[in-house]
Design a protein around this motif. Structure first.
Motif, short mmCIF file in Angstrom:
data_model
loop_
_atom_site.label_atom_id
_atom_site.label_comp_id
_atom_site.label_asym_id
_atom_site.label_seq_id
_atom_site.Cartn_x
_atom_site.Cartn_y
_atom_site.Cartn_z
N PRO A 1 -54.57 -118.94 -9.74
CA PRO A 1 -55.36 -118.93 -10.97
C PRO A 1 -54.57 -118.25 -12.06
N ARG B 1 -56.58 -121.42 -20.06
CA ARG B 1 -55.54 -121.06 -19.10
C ARG B 1 -54.22 -120.80 -19.82
N GLU C 1 -54.65 -126.31 -9.03
CA GLU C 1 -55.21 -124.96 -8.96
C GLU C 1 -56.41 -124.92 -8.01
N TYR D 1 -50.16 -120.14 -18.96
CA TYR D 1 -49.19 -120.26 -17.88
C TYR D 1 -47.88 -119.59 -18.24
#
Lengths: 150, 150
Positions: free
Chosen positions: B32, B41, B25, B43
């Motif tokens: 991001p 984070r 990243e 995903y």
DNA sequence: CCTAAACCCTGTAATCGTTACAGGGCCAAG
DNA sequence: CTTGGCCCTGTAACGATTACAGGGTTTAGG
């Protein structure tokens, strides 16, 4: 009497950069050399040969740690040298594993290369292939692949 | 609706460590991701596939720079993809050169291994050999040997 | 005499990809 | 309520080499 060489001369003669020579000294592979009046390093013929030893070992792919062990053996001629054989054998095995691994990678690459001449990225076989999971490894555990690659 | 995965889940699913994911990243290979309430984070499935793409590329020995170029091609499906073929071809040539080089090293090592069973370091054939200059390279210029080794 | 180039010195940071911290926040099960 | 397991950021380590910065010395040419 004895001839001494400045670091630049040594670099030209051994093909080893001055930076690397100073680095080997810092790591203890080379003894601190004599210094001239201005503080310049002055190397004897024996030091030249020691640097040649290191370079030869490096060109064989040995790491500096192994080379240091070999140098210590060489510095103690009465020692048993089976450790040297161990180092060489282990490194050979390591090389053979790396060769096999790279060979497999090359084979895999050969299957995708030249598959997308002149096409658009959307249809590119190479990119397609990369998006697909690897059958050989994503399922089975094989964590040492990277180490062999390096 | 859409399922999101925390970085640890992604790591378990892709075999890619959380550190590496964050690293990708930071380098711009991964956009991001969404963040949860605590800043974690999150995903998407698409991000998972992108990470799989990167890992597959890495497992082929491609460097992250090349992978980034391939990802950019993939992000622009209308682009001509001959660049992808270039990358793969160049890497294949690189691999083949490395294999040849490692093969030569292994051959050279095989000649010295097992030559000094039980002897003293003073007589060790391995150490002797390392002190001798390499005929193939010390005379002729071949500065790119190291790069092929790595 | 003066100056520029070519050396040398030390120490630090970059490369590449990954791993390992330190120091902190959040949440759940014991 | 404390412990452990996640997560966060930022930094340093790995290995070997290269590339500086910032300084000193000698040498060759004008």
């Amino acid at each position: 009497m004895t001839t001494y060489y400045r670091i630049g001369d040594v670099a030209a003669r051994t093909g080893c950069s001055p930076e690397s020579i100073r680095h080997y000294e810092k790591l203890g592979l080379l003894p601190p050399p004599k210094r001239g009046e201005q503080g310049y390093r002055l190397y004897s013929q024996a030091a030249l040969e020691r640097i040649g030893f290191i370079r030869h070992g490096r060109s064989l792919g040995l790491d500096l740690h192994n080379i240091q062990e070999l140098l210590e053996l060489s510095d103690h001629p009465d020692t048993d040298c089976s450790a040297a054989d161990d180092i060489a054998s282990r490194h050979l095995a390591h090389l053979e594993a790396r060769i096999a691994k790279l060979q497999a990678l090359a084979d895999e690459l050969r299957q995708v290369v030249h598959q997308c001449r002149g096409g658009k990225a959307a249809d590119c076989q190479i990119i397609q292939t990369l998006y697909e999971h690897q059958p050989s490894c994503s399922d089975t555990r094989c964590g040492d692949r990277q180490s062999l690659l390096k």
